[in-house]
Structure formats: structure tokens, C-alpha cells
Design an enzyme around this catalytic site. Structure first.
Site, mmCIF file in Angstrom:
data_model
loop_
_atom_site.group_PDB
_atom_site.id
_atom_site.type_symbol
_atom_site.label_atom_id
_atom_site.label_comp_id
_atom_site.label_asym_id
_atom_site.label_seq_id
_atom_site.Cartn_x
_atom_site.Cartn_y
_atom_site.Cartn_z
ATOM 1 N N LYS A 1 0.842 -1.208 0.000
ATOM 2 C CA LYS A 1 0.000 0.000 0.000
ATOM 3 C C LYS A 1 0.871 1.250 0.000
ATOM 4 O O LYS A 1 0.614 2.211 -0.738
ATOM 5 C CB LYS A 1 -0.936 -0.024 1.221
ATOM 6 C CG LYS A 1 -2.061 -1.043 1.065
ATOM 7 C CD LYS A 1 -2.820 -1.319 2.349
ATOM 8 C CE LYS A 1 -3.793 -2.468 2.123
ATOM 9 N NZ LYS A 1 -4.491 -2.933 3.316
ATOM 10 N N GLN B 1 -4.528 -1.615 9.542
ATOM 11 C CA GLN B 1 -4.444 -2.946 8.934
ATOM 12 C C GLN B 1 -5.061 -3.986 9.874
ATOM 13 O O GLN B 1 -4.689 -4.081 11.038
ATOM 14 C CB GLN B 1 -2.978 -3.284 8.626
ATOM 15 C CG GLN B 1 -2.798 -4.605 7.897
ATOM 16 C CD GLN B 1 -3.433 -4.617 6.503
ATOM 17 O OE1 GLN B 1 -3.323 -3.654 5.753
ATOM 18 N NE2 GLN B 1 -4.114 -5.697 6.173
ATOM 19 N N ASP C 1 -11.105 3.062 4.104
ATOM 20 C CA ASP C 1 -11.421 1.637 3.974
ATOM 21 C C ASP C 1 -12.946 1.435 3.939
ATOM 22 O O ASP C 1 -13.424 0.358 3.595
ATOM 23 C CB ASP C 1 -10.851 0.864 5.182
ATOM 24 C CG ASP C 1 -9.684 -0.035 4.781
ATOM 25 O OD1 ASP C 1 -9.534 -0.300 3.572
ATOM 26 O OD2 ASP C 1 -8.951 -0.476 5.681
#
Ligand code: NAP
Length: 292
Positions: A53, A97, A120
Site C-alpha cells: 500500500k 491494517q 477503507d
């Protein structure tokens, strides 16, 4: 005739080119989209995801802010970091994460992310907006699946889409995206309580298995001409492979490719789209001026 292979890398690169146009435009206004990437612990899979990422940010005109915390970090410390990112004007998007270590309440941490920086799309606010057909940030994997379908020219208006799997990160948000008027599919969602999975799959114009079980969808479960988006990622033993194993989806590819109209490979299908949509959401946050 075998199915048309949907090349996720190619579609992802197409979208990344659009992202670079946007980041170049933002740069002229002095704005660099910033993504805070928070990793707790040293799980190798998570580490490789966050590294990918961060690399993708650098290659496409975004800035990543790395935050690595030890596996035994307290929930309070993690929440403090999330709150400081919420207030940092250089940070437009925040990514925590997952999974987090067991002593940390994942839902509490997600809920602490400002909805305007939740790139997200996992906060209750953003999930609620999607359900109410007023999305802001859409979870990246389902958003990528819709892009793959649309950009491949698969007809969706009135199509019967069958999703296998009802997780909060894939199946559920995807269901809400596919029933939007802009897609206009009729959606069935299957799970472990579904009776006769094969019958439902055989009725699908668009079939999206997101389960995590190699070999679950066999060729005889595919309607001729259907579009198959295989989300599953499974590691199977393969003595002929260099490392002794390889990745496959939930679909028996060699069988399904002979019946389907379109199909995504694993790897190289949905995977490349997920990070791309994260970049997309972060740029959108910057465009909306969420850093301030
Ligand atoms: P998950 O949370 O474990 O959910 C799996 C879903 O599959 C559950 O809803 C489960 O039903 C259902 N299921 C399990 N066995 C089934 C069966 N035999 N028949 C019908 N339904 C069944 O998994 P996830 O996080 O959504 O991930 C699913 C897969 O997608 C994994 O392989 C993951 O690695 C992959 N994935 C890939 C990407 C990517 O970017 N490429 C991103 C996310 C996920 P119940 O709800 O009834 O238990």
C-alpha cells in the site's frame, strides 16, 4: 468458446492512471493526498499488505505516513494514535491494517476513525451511508469488483448476481453496491445456511464467490456465458511450484473458463483492484478537503 479473462492488473493500471491525473491536479493546488497506514504487530501477511500500500502511494502521487506499533501495544495507545491522525491536516485517509491482536477491540478502533478519513469504508457511518444509497467511502474490495464488472462491459441491468459469502468486508457491502440503480442487478446472497448452493450458482448471470475455499465452485455450477468474479484467495500445495505451493481462488478455473463468458484469474483478478480503490478513496478524501 472459452471465457474472456478479466485482467485485474490492466484495469487497476487504467484506474491508477486516472488517479495520477487527479494527484497531479491536486499538487498544483499544493495538496498531496496523505494516507496514514497503521500496523500493529509483525504478522508477515499484514506487513506485506501495508508495504504494498505504501509503495502504491509513492508511485501514484500520494504520501504515506507509516505507523508501526508493537503487538502488545495497548488499545488506549492505538486509539490515541487514530485520534491524532483524525486531527492531522496532512492525513486525508486512515488505514488500520486488520486483523488486530486479540486484546484490542477491532470495532472500537474502526469506530474511532473519523468517517471523513475512513478510506477503507468500514466505519458504521460509511457502511450506513452505503446501505442508505448515499455512499461516501465504499469498502475497497467490493468497489474494485464493481469496477471490474463495469469496465469489462458485462451487462448488469436486470442481471441476477449471486454472491457467495456475507462478510462485512466483501459480501455485505457488495450486495448493497450491486442493487444500486447504477448497476441495477437483482442480488442473491449465499452463505453456510444456504440450501443447494449449486442451484443458486447455476442461476447467476454474475457469480461472485468470496468464501476462501479452494474448489468450492465447480464448472457444472456455472451458467453458460456468466461473469465470474473470483474473490477467494487460497494457498494450495503444488510440488511443481518453486515454493511448493500456489494461490488459487474459490472457483475451479479450468472447468469454469470453458463455460463462463468472463472470468477473473487468481492471482491477477480482484487482488490488484483492492489497493487501487484504497488510493482512489484517499484521493477522493483529499479532493473533498478532508485533511483540514
Ligand atoms: P470470511 O469473513 O471468512 O467470510 C466467508 C464467507 O463465506 C462467510 O459469509 C461464510 O458463511 C461463507 N462460506 C463459508 N463456507 C461456505 C460454503 N461452503 N458455502 C457457502 N458459503 C460459505 O471471509 P472474507 O474476509 O470475506 O474473505 C473471503 C475470501 O476472499 C478469502 O479467501 C479472502 O482471502 C478473500 N479476499 C480477497 C481480497 C482481495 O483483495 N483479493 C480481499 C478480501 C478478501 P457464514 O457467514 O455462514 O459463515
Amino acid at each position: 468458446m472459452p471465457a474472456q479473462i478479466i485482467d485485474g492488473k490492466k484495469v487497476a493500471e487504467e484506474i491508477r492512471a486516472e488517479i495520477r491525473v487527479k494527484t497531479t491536479r491536486l499538487a498544483t493546488a499544493g495538496v498531496v493526498p496523505g494516507l496514514a497506514v497503521i500496523l500493529v504487530g509483525d504478522n508477515p501477511a499484514s506487513l506485506s499488505y501495508v508495504t504494498a500500500k505504501e509503495k502504491a502511494c509513492g508511485e501514484n502521487g500520494l504520501k504515506s505516513f507509516e505507523h508501526r506499533l508493537p503487538a502488545d501495544v495497548s488499545e488506549a495507545k492505538l486509539l490515541e494514535l487514530v485520534r491524532s491522525c483524525n486531527e492531522d491536516p496532512a492525513v486525508h485517509g486512515i488505514l488500520v491494517q486488520l486483523p488486530l491482536p486479540a486484546h484490542i477491540d477491532e470495532s472500537k478502533v474502526i469506530a474511532a476513525i473519523s468517517p471523513g478519513k475512513d478510506v477503507d469504508g468500514f466505519t458504521p457511518s460509511n457502511i450506513g451511508r452505503l446501505v442508505l444509497d448515499d455512499p461516501l467511502f465504499v469498502p475497497c474490495t467490493p468497489a474494485g469488483i464493481v469496477e471490474l464488472i463495469k469496465r469489462s462491459g458485462v451487462p448488469t441491468d436486470g442481471a441476477h448476481a449471486v454472491i457467495v459469502g456475507r462478510s462485512n468486508i466483501v459480501g455485505r457491502p457488495l450486495m448493497n453496491l450491486l442493487i444500486r440503480r447504477s448497476v441495477n442487478a437483482t442480488v442473491t446472497v449465499c452463505h453456510t445456511g444456504t440450501k443447494d448452493l449449486a442451484r443458486h450458482c447455476r442461476d447467476a448471470d454474475i457469480l461472485v464467490p468470496c468464501v476462501g475455499r479452494a474448489g468450492l465452485i465447480t464448472g457444472d455450477m456455472v451458467k453458460p456465458g456468466a461473469c465470474i468474479i473470483d474473490v477467494g484467495v487460497n494457498q494450495i500445495d503444488d510440488p511443481s511450484a518453486k515454493r511448493g505451493h500456489r494461490l488459487v481462488g474459490d472457483v475451479v478455473f479450468d472447468e469454469a473458463v470453458e463455460r463462463a463468458g468472463w472470468i477473473t484469474p487468481v492471482p491477477g483478478g480482484v487482488g490488484p483492484m483492492t489497493i487501487t480503490m484504497l488510493l482512489w478513496n484517499t484521493v477522493l478524501a483529499a479532493e473533498l478537503g478532508r485533511g483540514a
